[in-house]
Design a protein around this motif. Sequence first.
Motif, PDB file in Angstrom:
ATOM      1  N   LEU A 179      -2.036 -11.643   3.206  1.00 22.64           N
ATOM      2  CA  LEU A 179      -1.720 -10.210   3.301  1.00 22.64           C
ATOM      3  C   LEU A 179      -1.784  -9.744   4.755  1.00 22.64           C
ATOM      4  CD1 LEU A 179      -3.856  -8.822   0.320  1.00 22.64           C
ATOM      5  CD2 LEU A 179      -1.369  -9.094   0.387  1.00 22.64           C
ATOM      6  N   PRO A 180      -1.013  -8.685   5.072  1.00 23.91           N
ATOM      7  CA  PRO A 180      -1.148  -8.091   6.414  1.00 23.91           C
ATOM      8  C   PRO A 180      -2.601  -7.632   6.626  1.00 23.91           C
ATOM      9  CG  PRO A 180       0.775  -7.207   5.269  1.00 23.91           C
ATOM     10  CD  PRO A 180       0.023  -8.040   4.274  1.00 23.91           C
ATOM     11  N   GLU A 181      -3.042  -7.676   7.864  1.00 21.38           N
ATOM     12  CA  GLU A 181      -4.443  -7.417   8.223  1.00 21.38           C
ATOM     13  C   GLU A 181      -4.973  -6.094   7.675  1.00 21.38           C
ATOM     14  OE1 GLU A 181      -8.033  -8.420   9.421  1.00 21.38           O
ATOM     15  OE2 GLU A 181      -6.341  -9.762   9.762  1.00 21.38           O
ATOM     16  N   ASP A 182      -4.182  -4.998   7.810  1.00 21.52           N
ATOM     17  CA  ASP A 182      -4.672  -3.690   7.371  1.00 21.52           C
ATOM     18  C   ASP A 182      -4.856  -3.648   5.850  1.00 21.52           C
ATOM     19  OD1 ASP A 182      -1.917  -3.829   6.975  1.00 21.52           O
ATOM     20  OD2 ASP A 182      -1.559  -1.724   7.461  1.00 21.52           O
ATOM     21  N   GLN A 183      -3.955  -4.314   5.110  1.00 20.15           N
ATOM     22  CA  GLN A 183      -4.070  -4.352   3.648  1.00 20.15           C
ATOM     23  C   GLN A 183      -5.245  -5.247   3.232  1.00 20.15           C
ATOM     24  OE1 GLN A 183      -0.250  -5.499   2.031  1.00 20.15           O
ATOM     25  NE2 GLN A 183       0.821  -3.997   3.301  1.00 20.15           N
ATOM     26  N   LEU A 184      -5.376  -6.366   3.907  1.00 20.26           N
ATOM     27  CA  LEU A 184      -6.475  -7.303   3.614  1.00 20.26           C
ATOM     28  C   LEU A 184      -7.826  -6.609   3.794  1.00 20.26           C
ATOM     29  CD1 LEU A 184      -7.636 -10.175   3.130  1.00 20.26           C
ATOM     30  CD2 LEU A 184      -7.394 -10.561   5.577  1.00 20.26           C
ATOM     31  N   GLU A 185      -7.949  -5.860   4.887  1.00 22.03           N
ATOM     32  CA  GLU A 185      -9.192  -5.168   5.198  1.00 22.03           C
ATOM     33  C   GLU A 185      -9.588  -4.196   4.079  1.00 22.03           C
ATOM     34  OE1 GLU A 185     -10.945  -2.762   9.049  1.00 22.03           O
ATOM     35  OE2 GLU A 185      -8.869  -2.337   8.444  1.00 22.03           O
ATOM     36  N   VAL A 186      -8.630  -3.381   3.621  1.00 24.60           N
ATOM     37  CA  VAL A 186      -8.905  -2.396   2.569  1.00 24.60           C
ATOM     38  C   VAL A 186      -9.236  -3.107   1.259  1.00 24.60           C
ATOM     39  CG1 VAL A 186      -7.897  -0.551   1.167  1.00 24.60           C
ATOM     40  CG2 VAL A 186      -7.544  -0.559   3.638  1.00 24.60           C
ATOM     41  N   LEU A 187      -8.457  -4.147   0.927  1.00 20.98           N
ATOM     42  CA  LEU A 187      -8.681  -4.875  -0.330  1.00 20.98           C
ATOM     43  C   LEU A 187     -10.086  -5.498  -0.358  1.00 20.98           C
ATOM     44  CD1 LEU A 187      -6.249  -6.852  -2.384  1.00 20.98           C
ATOM     45  CD2 LEU A 187      -8.305  -8.021  -1.698  1.00 20.98           C
ATOM     46  N   VAL A 188     -10.486  -6.129   0.734  1.00 17.72           N
ATOM     47  CA  VAL A 188     -11.813  -6.762   0.792  1.00 17.72           C
ATOM     48  C   VAL A 188     -12.915  -5.713   0.649  1.00 17.72           C
ATOM     49  CG1 VAL A 188     -13.424  -8.000   2.319  1.00 17.72           C
ATOM     50  CG2 VAL A 188     -11.068  -8.816   2.063  1.00 17.72           C
ATOM     51  N   MET A 212     -16.653  -0.729  -2.042  1.00 16.19           N
ATOM     52  CA  MET A 212     -16.717   0.536  -1.305  1.00 16.19           C
ATOM     53  C   MET A 212     -15.746   1.542  -1.918  1.00 16.19           C
ATOM     54  SD  MET A 212     -16.836  -1.067   2.560  1.00 16.19           S
ATOM     55  CE  MET A 212     -16.828   0.482   3.443  1.00 16.19           C
ATOM     56  N   SER A 213     -16.077   2.825  -1.858  1.00 15.44           N
ATOM     57  CA  SER A 213     -15.169   3.871  -2.333  1.00 15.44           C
ATOM     58  C   SER A 213     -14.069   4.057  -1.292  1.00 15.44           C
ATOM     59  CB  SER A 213     -15.928   5.179  -2.516  1.00 15.44           C
ATOM     60  OG  SER A 213     -16.269   5.701  -1.249  1.00 15.44           O
ATOM     61  N   PHE A 214     -12.963   4.705  -1.705  1.00 16.59           N
ATOM     62  CA  PHE A 214     -11.888   4.954  -0.742  1.00 16.59           C
ATOM     63  C   PHE A 214     -12.349   5.915   0.351  1.00 16.59           C
ATOM     64  CE2 PHE A 214      -9.220   3.131  -4.110  1.00 16.59           C
ATOM     65  CZ  PHE A 214      -8.542   2.188  -3.348  1.00 16.59           C
TER      66      PHE A 214
END
Length: 194
Positions: free
Chosen positions: A138-147, A154-156
């Motif tokens: 996954l792209p880095e920004d998506q990977l970070e949020v998913l993890v 973690m909450s949004f």
Amino acid sequence: MENNEATDAFLVKSYMEGNEHSLSVLINRHQHRIYSFIFSKVFDKDISEDIFQDTFIKVIRTLKRGKYNEEGKFLPWVMRIAHNLVIDHFRKSKRMPKFENSGDFNIFSVLSDSGLNAEKQIIKDQIEADVKELIKELPEDQLEVLVMRIYKDMSFKEISERTGVSINTALGRMRYALINLRKVIEKHNLVLTN
């Protein structure tokens, strides 16, 4: 030691030392469970028997080469071999069971099942390993949020604060992460079911 009382580890050691009978005791002890597991995946008697035989051919080759080192964990090890052969069968026949895309796509529900028996635990571990490899694409920004969301729970709002983006952006990245993850799964033709 009586054969019914002998542990799997003892029988494996005995077989590796040349006692052929020990292997037939092991096969007889576990054949129903292993065969049932295979059949529950392929739903075909002949294919199940073939995969069952291939499983024990692999077991025998591994033991003969002295490569077995799953101390005391014979059945989970054999189940893992059977599971891999079932996946190989589906790959060869191009009949991979697909993810049912029933509205909300959530492969992570498989990972959170706590009432697992030994067989399902093996498959869950394999799925976890597969998913951890897949999300690396996954792209880095998506990977970070998913993890942060899935693995760190973690909450949004917390993700938004940690990453310095709005809650809507964090939600969007999560949504795109799941869409892209589905594409990656299809690209790799993976089975992520238990």
